[in-house]
Structure formats: C-alpha cells, structure tokens
Design a protein around this motif. Structure first.
Motif, PDB file in Angstrom:
ATOM      1  N   MET A 176       0.839  -1.202   0.000  1.00 43.36           N
ATOM      2  CA  MET A 176       0.000   0.000   0.000  1.00 43.36           C
ATOM      3  C   MET A 176       0.875   1.254   0.000  1.00 43.36           C
ATOM      4  SD  MET A 176      -2.935  -1.100   2.751  1.00 43.36           S
ATOM      5  CE  MET A 176      -3.748   0.494   2.602  1.00 43.36           C
ATOM      6  N   GLU A 177       0.442   2.237  -0.765  1.00 40.40           N
ATOM      7  CA  GLU A 177       1.217   3.476  -0.875  1.00 40.40           C
ATOM      8  C   GLU A 177       1.372   4.170   0.476  1.00 40.40           C
ATOM      9  OE1 GLU A 177       0.639   7.967  -2.677  1.00 40.40           O
ATOM     10  OE2 GLU A 177      -0.713   6.363  -3.279  1.00 40.40           O
ATOM     11  N   ILE A 178       0.344   4.119   1.273  1.00 41.36           N
ATOM     12  CA  ILE A 178       0.362   4.840   2.532  1.00 41.36           C
ATOM     13  C   ILE A 178       1.451   4.336   3.471  1.00 41.36           C
ATOM     14  CG2 ILE A 178      -1.324   3.315   3.667  1.00 41.36           C
ATOM     15  CD1 ILE A 178      -2.507   5.813   4.958  1.00 41.36           C
ATOM     16  N   LEU A 179       1.826   3.063   3.339  1.00 41.69           N
ATOM     17  CA  LEU A 179       2.834   2.472   4.211  1.00 41.69           C
ATOM     18  C   LEU A 179       4.258   2.717   3.712  1.00 41.69           C
ATOM     19  CD1 LEU A 179       1.132  -0.937   5.063  1.00 41.69           C
ATOM     20  CD2 LEU A 179       1.187   1.148   6.434  1.00 41.69           C
ATOM     21  N   ASP A 180       4.399   3.372   2.576  1.00 43.39           N
ATOM     22  CA  ASP A 180       5.725   3.678   2.055  1.00 43.39           C
ATOM     23  C   ASP A 180       6.375   4.843   2.792  1.00 43.39           C
ATOM     24  OD1 ASP A 180       5.466   1.681   0.194  1.00 43.39           O
ATOM     25  OD2 ASP A 180       4.749   3.015  -1.402  1.00 43.39           O
ATOM     26  N   TYR A 181       5.580   5.584   3.538  1.00 43.70           N
ATOM     27  CA  TYR A 181       6.087   6.776   4.218  1.00 43.70           C
ATOM     28  C   TYR A 181       6.243   6.496   5.710  1.00 43.70           C
ATOM     29  CZ  TYR A 181       4.545   8.943  -0.114  1.00 43.70           C
ATOM     30  OH  TYR A 181       4.355   9.251  -1.445  1.00 43.70           O
ATOM     31  N   ALA A 182       7.413   6.845   6.224  1.00 44.90           N
ATOM     32  CA  ALA A 182       7.711   6.564   7.634  1.00 44.90           C
ATOM     33  C   ALA A 182       6.759   7.315   8.561  1.00 44.90           C
ATOM     34  CB  ALA A 182       9.158   6.940   7.942  1.00 44.90           C
ATOM     35  N   PHE A 183       6.405   8.553   8.205  1.00 48.74           N
ATOM     36  CA  PHE A 183       5.543   9.314   9.097  1.00 48.74           C
ATOM     37  C   PHE A 183       4.141   8.706   9.179  1.00 48.74           C
ATOM     38  CE2 PHE A 183       4.184  11.246   5.139  1.00 48.74           C
ATOM     39  CZ  PHE A 183       2.877  11.642   5.365  1.00 48.74           C
ATOM     40  N   MET A 184       3.681   8.066   8.092  1.00 51.62           N
ATOM     41  CA  MET A 184       2.376   7.419   8.136  1.00 51.62           C
ATOM     42  C   MET A 184       2.438   6.098   8.896  1.00 51.62           C
ATOM     43  SD  MET A 184       0.043   9.287   7.039  1.00 51.62           S
ATOM     44  CE  MET A 184      -1.189   8.016   7.270  1.00 51.62           C
ATOM     45  N   GLN A 185       3.570   5.410   8.832  1.00 55.66           N
ATOM     46  CA  GLN A 185       3.737   4.209   9.644  1.00 55.66           C
ATOM     47  C   GLN A 185       3.650   4.559  11.121  1.00 55.66           C
ATOM     48  OE1 GLN A 185       7.459   2.448   8.487  1.00 55.66           O
ATOM     49  NE2 GLN A 185       6.871   2.240   6.334  1.00 55.66           N
ATOM     50  N   ARG A 186       4.313   5.649  11.490  1.00 62.17           N
ATOM     51  CA  ARG A 186       4.253   6.090  12.889  1.00 62.17           C
ATOM     52  C   ARG A 186       2.838   6.536  13.259  1.00 62.17           C
ATOM     53  NH1 ARG A 186       9.213   8.605  11.264  1.00 62.17           N
ATOM     54  NH2 ARG A 186       8.145  10.632  11.029  1.00 62.17           N
ATOM     55  N   ALA A 187       2.185   7.263  12.360  1.00 59.96           N
ATOM     56  CA  ALA A 187       0.833   7.744  12.638  1.00 59.96           C
ATOM     57  C   ALA A 187      -0.155   6.595  12.803  1.00 59.96           C
ATOM     58  CB  ALA A 187       0.381   8.676  11.516  1.00 59.96           C
ATOM     59  N   LEU A 188      -0.050   5.570  11.957  1.00 61.71           N
ATOM     60  CA  LEU A 188      -0.960   4.426  12.044  1.00 61.71           C
ATOM     61  C   LEU A 188      -0.729   3.627  13.324  1.00 61.71           C
ATOM     62  CD1 LEU A 188      -0.969   3.223   8.330  1.00 61.71           C
ATOM     63  CD2 LEU A 188      -2.940   4.107   9.610  1.00 61.71           C
ATOM     64  N   LEU A 189       0.541   3.461  13.708  1.00 59.75           N
ATOM     65  CA  LEU A 189       0.824   2.761  14.971  1.00 59.75           C
ATOM     66  C   LEU A 189       0.250   3.536  16.142  1.00 59.75           C
ATOM     67  CD1 LEU A 189       2.172   0.581  16.654  1.00 59.75           C
ATOM     68  CD2 LEU A 189       4.321   1.880  16.507  1.00 59.75           C
ATOM     69  N   ALA A 190       0.457   4.849  16.143  1.00 62.81           N
ATOM     70  CA  ALA A 190      -0.107   5.675  17.208  1.00 62.81           C
ATOM     71  C   ALA A 190      -1.627   5.606  17.207  1.00 62.81           C
ATOM     72  CB  ALA A 190       0.360   7.124  17.043  1.00 62.81           C
ATOM     73  N   ALA A 191      -2.236   5.587  16.023  1.00 61.05           N
ATOM     74  CA  ALA A 191      -3.689   5.531  15.920  1.00 61.05           C
ATOM     75  C   ALA A 191      -4.239   4.237  16.516  1.00 61.05           C
ATOM     76  CB  ALA A 191      -4.115   5.666  14.463  1.00 61.05           C
ATOM     77  N   GLY A 208      -9.966   7.065  10.249  1.00 58.98           N
ATOM     78  CA  GLY A 208      -9.767   8.506  10.236  1.00 58.98           C
ATOM     79  C   GLY A 208      -8.368   8.894   9.792  1.00 58.98           C
ATOM     80  N   THR A 209      -7.372   8.115  10.201  1.00 62.06           N
ATOM     81  CA  THR A 209      -5.989   8.404   9.810  1.00 62.06           C
ATOM     82  C   THR A 209      -5.798   8.216   8.310  1.00 62.06           C
ATOM     83  OG1 THR A 209      -5.194   7.675  11.987  1.00 62.06           O
ATOM     84  CG2 THR A 209      -3.579   7.795  10.216  1.00 62.06           C
ATOM     85  N   VAL A 210      -6.333   7.127   7.777  1.00 61.48           N
ATOM     86  CA  VAL A 210      -6.221   6.869   6.337  1.00 61.48           C
ATOM     87  C   VAL A 210      -6.978   7.936   5.538  1.00 61.48           C
ATOM     88  CG1 VAL A 210      -6.804   5.248   4.492  1.00 61.48           C
ATOM     89  CG2 VAL A 210      -5.856   4.400   6.649  1.00 61.48           C
ATOM     90  N   THR A 211      -8.182   8.260   5.997  1.00 63.76           N
ATOM     91  CA  THR A 211      -8.969   9.290   5.313  1.00 63.76           C
ATOM     92  C   THR A 211      -8.252  10.638   5.335  1.00 63.76           C
ATOM     93  OG1 THR A 211     -11.027   8.170   5.930  1.00 63.76           O
ATOM     94  CG2 THR A 211     -11.192  10.476   5.263  1.00 63.76           C
ATOM     95  N   SER A 212      -7.639  10.942   6.466  1.00 65.73           N
ATOM     96  CA  SER A 212      -6.916  12.211   6.587  1.00 65.73           C
ATOM     97  C   SER A 212      -5.765  12.289   5.600  1.00 65.73           C
ATOM     98  CB  SER A 212      -6.388  12.366   8.013  1.00 65.73           C
ATOM     99  OG  SER A 212      -5.617  13.537   8.143  1.00 65.73           O
ATOM    100  N   TYR A 213      -5.095  11.163   5.373  1.00 63.75           N
ATOM    101  CA  TYR A 213      -3.966  11.141   4.439  1.00 63.75           C
ATOM    102  C   TYR A 213      -4.428  11.352   2.996  1.00 63.75           C
ATOM    103  CZ  TYR A 213      -0.240   9.182   1.532  1.00 63.75           C
ATOM    104  OH  TYR A 213       0.702   8.983   0.562  1.00 63.75           O
ATOM    105  N   TYR A 214      -5.459  10.639   2.592  1.00 59.31           N
ATOM    106  CA  TYR A 214      -5.890  10.685   1.197  1.00 59.31           C
ATOM    107  C   TYR A 214      -6.712  11.933   0.870  1.00 59.31           C
ATOM    108  CZ  TYR A 214      -4.207   5.957   0.317  1.00 59.31           C
ATOM    109  OH  TYR A 214      -3.403   4.850   0.149  1.00 59.31           O
ATOM    110  N   GLN A 215      -7.476  12.423   1.837  1.00 61.55           N
ATOM    111  CA  GLN A 215      -8.365  13.558   1.560  1.00 61.55           C
ATOM    112  C   GLN A 215      -7.841  14.886   2.097  1.00 61.55           C
ATOM    113  OE1 GLN A 215     -11.016  13.157  -0.396  1.00 61.55           O
ATOM    114  NE2 GLN A 215     -10.541  10.971  -0.548  1.00 61.55           N
ATOM    115  N   ASP A 216      -6.695  14.850   2.796  1.00 61.97           N
ATOM    116  CA  ASP A 216      -6.090  16.057   3.357  1.00 61.97           C
ATOM    117  C   ASP A 216      -7.071  16.808   4.266  1.00 61.97           C
ATOM    118  OD1 ASP A 216      -4.092  17.887   3.849  1.00 61.97           O
ATOM    119  OD2 ASP A 216      -4.592  19.150   2.132  1.00 61.97           O
ATOM    120  N   VAL A 217      -7.633  16.074   5.214  1.00 57.82           N
ATOM    121  CA  VAL A 217      -8.551  16.654   6.197  1.00 57.82           C
ATOM    122  C   VAL A 217      -7.960  16.440   7.590  1.00 57.82           C
ATOM    123  CG1 VAL A 217     -10.629  16.408   4.802  1.00 57.82           C
ATOM    124  CG2 VAL A 217      -9.871  14.490   6.207  1.00 57.82           C
TER     125      VAL A 217
END
Length: 300
Positions: A1-16, A233-242
């Motif tokens: 998944m594209e979202i997991l290619d970024y370190a900051f999103m990996q950290r955000a998803l773990l925190a979520a 919510g975290t995934v939606t925030s990444y893709y929709q910039d909300v």
C-alpha cells in the motif's frame, strides 16, 4: 500500500491503533462513574504540560503526562474535599491549564501557535519516533491497568460504597483511574488532539452499550470501534487532506448513530426470542431489591 511507504504514516498508524485501544479501555470506567467529561478537563490541563515542554526544551509528551497526572490527582482531591466549591475549583484548574499552555508555548524560543494547534487537534506529519516510543510505553501502562484490574475498577465504578464494604481500596483505585485517564489523554493528543480526545474515550463506549449485553462484550466492542475509527480517520486524513482528529471523532459519532439505529430491532428480536423460550404459564422471576450483580454475573 502506498500509505505504508512513508515513515511518518507508519508512525501515525501505529499511534492511531494504540489510541484506539487505550481511549475506550479507560473511557468505559469513566462512563460507568458518570465522569464522561473528565478527559476533556485533563486535556485542558495537559496544555500547560505541552507549553512547558517547549519552554524547557523537554519532550512535550512526557511533560504533558507529568502535568496531566498532577492535574488528575488534583481533580480527584477536589472531588473528595471540594464540597460546594468544587465546581469553581475545577473550572479554575481547567481554564488555568489552557491559559498556561498558551502562555508557556509563546514564551518558548522554539514555540508557536502552530505547534500548539498540532497538539490541540492532532497532526499526522508531526508524530516523531520519540513520540511513538512514549506512546507505546504509556499505552502499555494503560492496557495493564484496565485489563489487570478490571474487576476492581468495575466494582468501584459501579458502587463505591459497596466496593468499600467489600474491602477494596476505593480511594487508591479512584486515583489510579484518574492517573490512567491522564496518561490516555497524552497518548491520544498527537493523533486526535487534546480538545477532541474526550470524544474518543466516551463515544465508542456509548456506541458499544447499544448492543453489548455484558461489561466484557461492551469493552471488546468499544475497543474494536476505537481501533476501526482511528485507523479509518488516519487513512482518510492522508488521502483527503482533512484534519485527523475531526475525522476520527466524526467517524466515531457515525458509528454511534448506526449502532443506535440497529439496537432497537435487535432488542425486539431478543425480547421475542426470550418470550418464545419461556413457557407462557411460568411466572416471571422476582428480584430482591438492593441486590447487586457481581463481576462474574456481568461478564467482567
């Protein structure tokens, strides 16, 4: 998944995920104690900790944890001894915490209102590795307390006087609940934000209560809802910039609305099944007034 290619999103998803587990796990006891807004009050106090963290160039998460724990203990002491003036003292504590946070962060050489906003409403891109480490440690503490002492915390949340009669250290358990709630607020502030964390502690529990038939079932459903909405919510925030915090809270409220709509037909179906299972000529069982269910009877 594209979202997991970024370190900051990996950290955000773990925190979520950790936030989705810990917030409802503590919130279920606060709801039982009728202290649903306690998380909101602690969030106000935690702002002072965030501001001090920037001012003293120390980790805002750990400083917010320290200040939140002190604030939670003060809230419990005010609840015990405040009497008629307790609400005024709490108001000063909450608004003083908010004002202190704004003042300290503006006095800090590296602080700004932009930094404060990320803690008030959550920010995916600012979750650092040190934040994740702190969140993991604090979340482990919350899970150990809420699961390891679930019977004792449930008893105190249901009826303090009855718990005291049975020999439980009620005040110590109340303090532990308040401290655990304070830790949960600081765990969640990087994802949901200090001003919205209370919703994630309360609304999943309220939603789970619509269909849960025991404390254990409600606990599991509430945590499942919490994890689902925080990830969604975290995934939606990444893709929709909300904003992540607002998205998570709106998803949580949506889950509550859906489960509330489903609860009525489910209750009717259960009632019809119960009526069909019981012989029509058998009298209903009587209950003795004043009796209390044990932890085993409610599925703790």
């Amino acid at each position: 998944m594209e979202i997991l290619d970024y370190a900051f999103m990996q950290r955000a998803l773990l925190a979520a995920v950790l936030v989705g587990i810990t917030a409802p796990a503590v919130g279920i006891y606060l709801v039982q104690r009728r202290q649903a807004l306690m998380g909101d009050g602690i969030g106000h106090v935690a702002m002072t900790g965030v501001g001090l963290g920037f001012l003293l160039t120390w980790s805002p998460v750990w400083m917010a944890t320290l200040v939140s724990v002190i604030g939670a203990v003060l809230m419990e002491l005010i609840r015990w001894y405040g009497r008629t003036r307790g609400d005024i003292a709490l108001a000063m504590l909450f608004y003083g915490g908010m004002a202190g946070g704004v003042m300290f962060i503006n006095l800090a050489p590296t602080g700004s209102n932009a930094n404060l906003t990320s803690y008030l409403f959550g920010s995916l891109s600012t979750v650092s590795e040190s934040d994740v480490t702190a969140i993991c440690v604090l979340a482990a503490f919350v899970v150990l307390v809420t699961l390891g002492l679930r019977r004792q915390l449930f008893a105190v949340s249901q009826d303090e006087e009855f718990a005291r009669v049975t020999g439980l250290p009620v005040r110590a358990l109340n303090l532990l609940t308040a401290i655990t709630a304070a830790v949960t607020v600081t765990v969640a502030m990087r994802v949901v934000g200090l001003l919205l964390v209370s919703a994630l502690m309360v609304v999943p529990v309220a939603a789970a209560q619509q269909i849960g038939r025991s404390f254990a079932a409600t606990f599991v459903i509430a945590v499942a809802i919490g994890v689902s909405v925080t990830i969604g919510g975290t995934v939606t925030s990444y893709y929709q910039d909300v904003p992540p915090g607002a998205t998570i809270v709106l998803l949580t409220i949506g889950a509550f609305v859906v489960l509330t709509a489903l609860a009525t037909p489910l209750a009717r179906r259960r009632a019809r099944a119960q009526a069909a299972a019981d012989p029509a000529h058998d009298p209903a069982e009587c209950t003795i007034p004043g009796t209390r269910k044990t932890a085993d009877e409610v599925g703790v």
